[in-house]
Scaffold this active site. Sequence first.
Site, mmCIF file in Angstrom:
data_model
loop_
_atom_site.group_PDB
_atom_site.id
_atom_site.type_symbol
_atom_site.label_atom_id
_atom_site.label_comp_id
_atom_site.label_asym_id
_atom_site.label_seq_id
_atom_site.Cartn_x
_atom_site.Cartn_y
_atom_site.Cartn_z
ATOM 1 N N ARG A 70 0.848 -1.190 0.057
ATOM 2 C CA ARG A 70 0.102 0.212 0.124
ATOM 3 C C ARG A 70 0.842 1.442 0.127
ATOM 4 O O ARG A 70 2.144 1.084 0.108
ATOM 5 C CB ARG A 70 -0.947 -0.041 1.177
ATOM 6 C CG ARG A 70 -0.784 -0.528 2.117
ATOM 7 C CD ARG A 70 0.529 -0.110 3.188
ATOM 8 N NE ARG A 70 0.203 1.059 3.494
ATOM 9 C CZ ARG A 70 0.837 2.296 3.496
ATOM 10 N NH1 ARG A 70 2.247 1.688 3.951
ATOM 11 N NH2 ARG A 70 0.833 3.290 3.968
ATOM 12 N N GLY A 71 0.388 2.513 0.019
ATOM 13 C CA GLY A 71 1.257 3.574 -0.131
ATOM 14 C C GLY A 71 1.129 3.868 -1.787
ATOM 15 O O GLY A 71 1.514 3.075 -2.438
ATOM 16 N N ALA A 72 0.876 5.109 -2.049
ATOM 17 C CA ALA A 72 0.580 5.693 -3.333
ATOM 18 C C ALA A 72 1.628 5.318 -4.373
ATOM 19 O O ALA A 72 1.551 4.515 -5.406
ATOM 20 C CB ALA A 72 0.522 7.289 -3.481
ATOM 21 N N ARG A 81 -6.992 -0.242 -6.949
ATOM 22 C CA ARG A 81 -7.481 0.947 -5.877
ATOM 23 C C ARG A 81 -7.752 2.231 -6.598
ATOM 24 O O ARG A 81 -6.848 2.610 -7.355
ATOM 25 C CB ARG A 81 -6.366 1.150 -4.820
ATOM 26 C CG ARG A 81 -6.173 -0.232 -4.168
ATOM 27 C CD ARG A 81 -5.456 0.159 -2.689
ATOM 28 N NE ARG A 81 -6.036 1.000 -1.662
ATOM 29 C CZ ARG A 81 -5.386 1.397 -0.862
ATOM 30 N NH1 ARG A 81 -4.118 1.268 -0.395
ATOM 31 N NH2 ARG A 81 -6.062 2.252 0.143
ATOM 32 N N GLN A 120 -2.234 2.171 10.121
ATOM 33 C CA GLN A 120 -1.066 2.393 9.262
ATOM 34 C C GLN A 120 -0.054 3.071 10.155
ATOM 35 O O GLN A 120 1.169 2.601 9.970
ATOM 36 C CB GLN A 120 -0.998 3.133 7.964
ATOM 37 C CG GLN A 120 -1.911 2.218 6.722
ATOM 38 C CD GLN A 120 -3.212 2.650 6.897
ATOM 39 O OE1 GLN A 120 -3.795 2.950 7.582
ATOM 40 N NE2 GLN A 120 -4.022 2.415 5.588
ATOM 41 N N ASP A 166 -2.257 11.054 -1.958
ATOM 42 C CA ASP A 166 -2.433 9.980 -2.899
ATOM 43 C C ASP A 166 -2.789 10.536 -4.213
ATOM 44 O O ASP A 166 -2.881 9.989 -5.370
ATOM 45 C CB ASP A 166 -3.603 8.969 -2.340
ATOM 46 C CG ASP A 166 -3.195 8.162 -1.184
ATOM 47 O OD1 ASP A 166 -2.940 8.913 -0.121
ATOM 48 O OD2 ASP A 166 -2.607 7.079 -1.346
ATOM 49 N N ASN A 171 -5.663 12.540 0.566
ATOM 50 C CA ASN A 171 -4.573 11.476 1.549
ATOM 51 C C ASN A 171 -5.735 10.780 2.545
ATOM 52 O O ASN A 171 -6.822 10.846 2.428
ATOM 53 C CB ASN A 171 -3.746 12.406 2.434
ATOM 54 C CG ASN A 171 -2.576 11.560 2.757
ATOM 55 O OD1 ASN A 171 -1.811 10.748 1.973
ATOM 56 N ND2 ASN A 171 -2.196 11.928 4.078
ATOM 57 N N LYS A 172 -4.778 9.845 3.176
ATOM 58 C CA LYS A 172 -5.555 9.063 4.221
ATOM 59 C C LYS A 172 -6.586 9.616 5.200
ATOM 60 O O LYS A 172 -6.537 10.916 5.423
ATOM 61 C CB LYS A 172 -4.642 8.404 5.190
ATOM 62 C CG LYS A 172 -5.104 7.590 6.111
ATOM 63 C CD LYS A 172 -5.931 6.293 5.600
ATOM 64 C CE LYS A 172 -5.321 5.536 4.392
ATOM 65 N NZ LYS A 172 -6.205 4.636 3.623
HETATM 66 O O1 MRU Z 1 -4.596 3.253 2.268
HETATM 67 P P1 MRU Z 1 -3.067 3.420 2.029
HETATM 68 O O2 MRU Z 1 -2.208 2.704 3.441
HETATM 69 O O3 MRU Z 1 -2.377 2.880 0.845
HETATM 70 O O4 MRU Z 1 -2.757 4.777 2.098
HETATM 71 C C1 MRU Z 1 -1.639 5.532 2.295
HETATM 72 C C2 MRU Z 1 -1.623 6.945 2.544
HETATM 73 O O5 MRU Z 1 -2.550 7.819 2.624
HETATM 74 C C3 MRU Z 1 -0.417 7.672 2.454
HETATM 75 O O6 MRU Z 1 -0.320 8.723 3.455
HETATM 76 C C4 MRU Z 1 -0.117 8.150 0.983
HETATM 77 O O7 MRU Z 1 -0.235 7.078 0.142
HETATM 78 C C5 MRU Z 1 1.100 8.787 0.679
HETATM 79 S S1 MRU Z 1 2.362 7.522 0.655
HETATM 80 C C6 MRU Z 1 3.892 7.988 -0.065
#
Ligand code: MRU
Length: 370
Positions: free
Chosen positions: A53-55, A90, A202, A243, A253-254
């Site tokens: 996970r993470g963009a 996603r 996370q 994201d 973002n999250k």
């Molecule tokens: O749902 P996730 O864990 O993929 O979400 C991740 C986030 O929101 C991060 O903060 C974002 O992707 C930036 S990652 C460098």
Amino acid sequence: MLLNGRPSRTIWPAAGADAVTVLDQRALPHRVESLVLRSVDDAVHAIADMAVRGAPLIGVTAAYGLALQARADAGDAALQRAAGQLEASRPTAVNLAWAVRRMLAELMRCPVGERAPRAWRLAAQLADDDVAVNERLGEHGVALLRALASRAPNRPLNVLTHCNAGWLATVDWGTALAPVYRAQAEGLAVHVWVDETRPRNQGASLTAFELREQGVPHTVIADNAGGHLMQRDQVDAVIVGCDRVTASGDVANKIGTYLKALAARDCGVPFWVAMPLSTLDRSLHDGLAEIPIEQRRAREVTHLAGRASDGSTVEVQLVPDGTPALNPAFDVTPARLVSALITEHGVVPATREGLSSLFDVRQREPIDGR
Ligand code: MRU
């Protein structure tokens, strides 16, 4: 960054180039496990189920997913079908579509017989580029931290972060945490307030894990504690990842990021967003109206997983039987609440003009290729 004291990446090709291995983030922080992806379906599942996970990292995983497809069947129809599957896995983080479309555009220009090795090289290049981009982003971000530290020279800086935008969200270095890791390398004392980040935690499970592995002082806080700490001058800056960012500087973002930005604005705390250019979506202008927000399973809200005293992983139910729950995975912070965007090309205001300044004739082609 370090894993058990050894420099590591989150994704690496298996010997023989017929598979790719990822660190399985569903097992962290209690177990370090890897997962081998052998097909595009494996990659889609790893992304959708958040083994990765993470963009930035889902973008690179998708690139390898397409490379795995090219080994099985590199025809136009097969690649296009795989690209569609990967993009749908996603919806919010634009890095995924960015990586898939770049790969697809290159592969369509190649004779079918040359596509498999070409795809593998391209995916590896995207992975290496991600590391280099994040390292540069860290260099620009640490300059902001140095400036803050010069005003408070006798104590560690307190940075608050939400979710995980560290190296686990990328191939290496991370985005929001890259300036922190650079600060550590320069001997600048930084302490990180880590939002636990319900519902998937996370922050509590991944950010705390990687900061501990790296030896960066940190404290996990409940998501609701950040505003309280900001009111009491215990936060020097908020740094988060993103994201998807619109051409006007709105930031997805999250979920929960927006509330941190509101508190930061009220308390006069800088709210910085670390944004590799692969996360910029110049086709969108109004984040609230246009950014698709992923809705995830209610069970992520109604249940919680963790380590039991016997070491096993258990899941417990938090809510009364039958309680409905809603689980939007991201929110949008309007550009007006963002103090600045930290990019690999420098720090810019979260405005249309600020973002445009990142594009010159030389850069336009690679960055704007979607
Ligand atoms: O749902 P996730 O864990 O993929 O979400 C991740 C986030 O929101 C991060 O903060 C974002 O992707 C930036 S990652 C460098």
